[in-house]
Design an enzyme around this catalytic site. Sequence first.
Site, PDB file in Angstrom:
ATOM      1  CB  SER A 239      -0.937  -0.005   1.211  1.00 55.23           C
ATOM      2  OG  SER A 239      -0.402   0.794   2.241  1.00 55.23           O
ATOM      3  CE  LYS A 240      -1.885   5.204  -4.257  1.00 54.37           C
ATOM      4  NZ  LYS A 240      -2.649   6.108  -4.981  1.00 54.37           N
ATOM      5  NE  ARG A 241      -3.443   4.224   3.618  1.00 51.76           N
ATOM      6  CZ  ARG A 241      -4.041   3.979   2.446  1.00 51.76           C
ATOM      7  NH1 ARG A 241      -4.083   4.919   1.533  1.00 51.76           N
ATOM      8  NH2 ARG A 241      -4.591   2.817   2.199  1.00 51.76           N
ATOM      9  NE  ARG A 242       0.650  -2.139   4.859  1.00 50.06           N
ATOM     10  CZ  ARG A 242      -0.628  -2.446   4.670  1.00 50.06           C
ATOM     11  NH1 ARG A 242      -1.514  -2.164   5.596  1.00 50.06           N
ATOM     12  NH2 ARG A 242      -1.023  -3.051   3.568  1.00 50.06           N
TER      13      ARG A 242
END
Length: 463
Positions: A239-242
Site C-alpha cells: 500500500s502507498k501508505r505503508r
Amino acid sequence: MNASGQRFRFAPSPTGFFHVGGARTALFNWALAQSTGGTFVLRIEDTDETRNRPEWTDGILSALEWLGIDSASPAFEGPYFQSNYSDEHLRAATKLYESGCAYYCDMSPTDIEERAAAEDVTGYNGWSRDLGLEPGEGRVLRFRVPEGSTIVRDAVRGDVEFDHSVIEDFVLVRSNGTPVFNLANVVDDMSMGITNVIRAEEHLPNTPKQQMLWAALDRDLPVWGHVPVLVNEQRKKLSKRRDKVSLEQYRDEGYLADAMVNYLMTLGWSAGDDREILPWNEIVSLFALDGVNLSPAFFDVKKLSAFNGEYIRMMSSAEFLGACDPWLPAEWDRSTFALIAPHVQPRLATLSNVSGVVDFIFAGVDYDDASWEKVMTTDIAGPLLDEATNRYAALDRWHAEELKSVLEEVMAPFDLKLGKAQAPVRVAVTGRTVGPPLFESLEVLGQQETLDRMRAARSRIST
Ligand code: GLU
C-alpha cells in the site's frame, strides 16, 4: 496490425505515483505482446476527474520508457486517453438500454439504503427493473443482471464461477450522465480490438460484470488473466501508505531498470528452473501465463537490491563509471574514482550509495562516533597505529599488497587477526568500520594523506 493479431493492453489510471505492481502488469503484457508478435496498447484511464492529474500521466509514460516498454516500437500502440471516448461509452449504454439489457432507476443511495433496511436485504435489489422508467434527471442506468452464473475462464486461475445472486444490477451511467468504470473499460477494450485482458487480481470481481457486458453487446470475449497481488513482508497487500511502492522512487535511488524489470518478472512467475537472473530476451521467450503462480507475491526490497547488485556486477568497468557519474559530486576527480571503482563495483547494491562509500577519499575523514567508540577506545588501538604509521612512513613503494603484508607484520606481536588489526587503520583513515577493501583504499588515497590521517587519529586517541 502485427503478425499474430493478439492485442494486449495496459490501462492505468493516472491517480498517483506509478506503482511497482502496475509496472509488473505492464511488463507481463509487454512480454506477451513481444513473444506472440502482438501489440501492446497503452490506454490511460483518465475519467476520474477528482483524482487525475496530468503529472501522473507523465509519470506513467516516463516510467514505461525507463522499463524499456518502448513507445517507438512497432509493437507499441497509444497512448489513448479514455476521456476522449465518452461518447462511445454512452452510445454503448444506449444500445444496452434499447435492447432491454439495461434500465433506468430513480432511486438515490439513501432510498436504496432505507428500502434495503426495511426489506432486510443488502444493497440494491432490482427494485426499478420493471418500472419502465425513461431516461431523465437524477436517473442512473443499470445493467439487468440475468439469473444464473458466470464462469470466467482465466488464463492464470482457471475457471472461476460467480453466482449472479451476489451481483446486483450495477450502474453503467451515473445520474450526472457519466459512464462508470466497468462500462468505459469494456467499451474501450472492444473498440480497441483487445483480445487479451491481463491485469491485477483486484479486478477479478469486476470481470463477471464485464463479461456480461461483452455478451450483451454481442462480442467475443477476450482472454482474461488476473495476476496475483504484490504483498509486503507481513503478507499485506502493498500500500502507498505503508510501503515504498513508487517505481520513480526506486529509479531515483539508483536502481537499474534492467534489474527492476528482471526482478518484477520473477514476482509470481519463474522460468521453470532455478535461474532468476535472466536477460529480457530470454524472459520473453519463456514467459507464459500458465507459469504464473496463484499465491500473492512478496515484493522483497532486499531481494530487489540483490538483483540490482548482480546487474551492477555485470556491467563493464566503463559502464559502471558512466552509471556512477551522476551520483558523484562534480568536483570529485573522476580519474581518482576510476582507481577505487573496481573495488566498489563488486560490493555495491544501489548506485545512490556510491558517494557514501568513497566520500572519505574526496571529502576528508569524518569520524563516525559509534565506529570510533568501538575501535579506537581499546588498549591496542594507539600502539598499533603508532607501529603501523612508522612502518608505512618508511615505505618506498605504496602498493596495496605491500601495505597488507606490512600490517600483517605489525599485528603479529599484538596477537590479532587481520580484520581486527585493520580496524584502527580503517577508522583512522575512513572514519568508519566498513568500506571498500582497506589496502586498495590506502593505495588510492596515497602515502602522505594516509599518514596524515593516521597521525591525526592517533593524537585524537591521546587527548
Ligand atoms: N484503470 C484500472 C486500474 O488502473 C485498470 C483496469 C484494467 O486493467 O482493466 O486499476
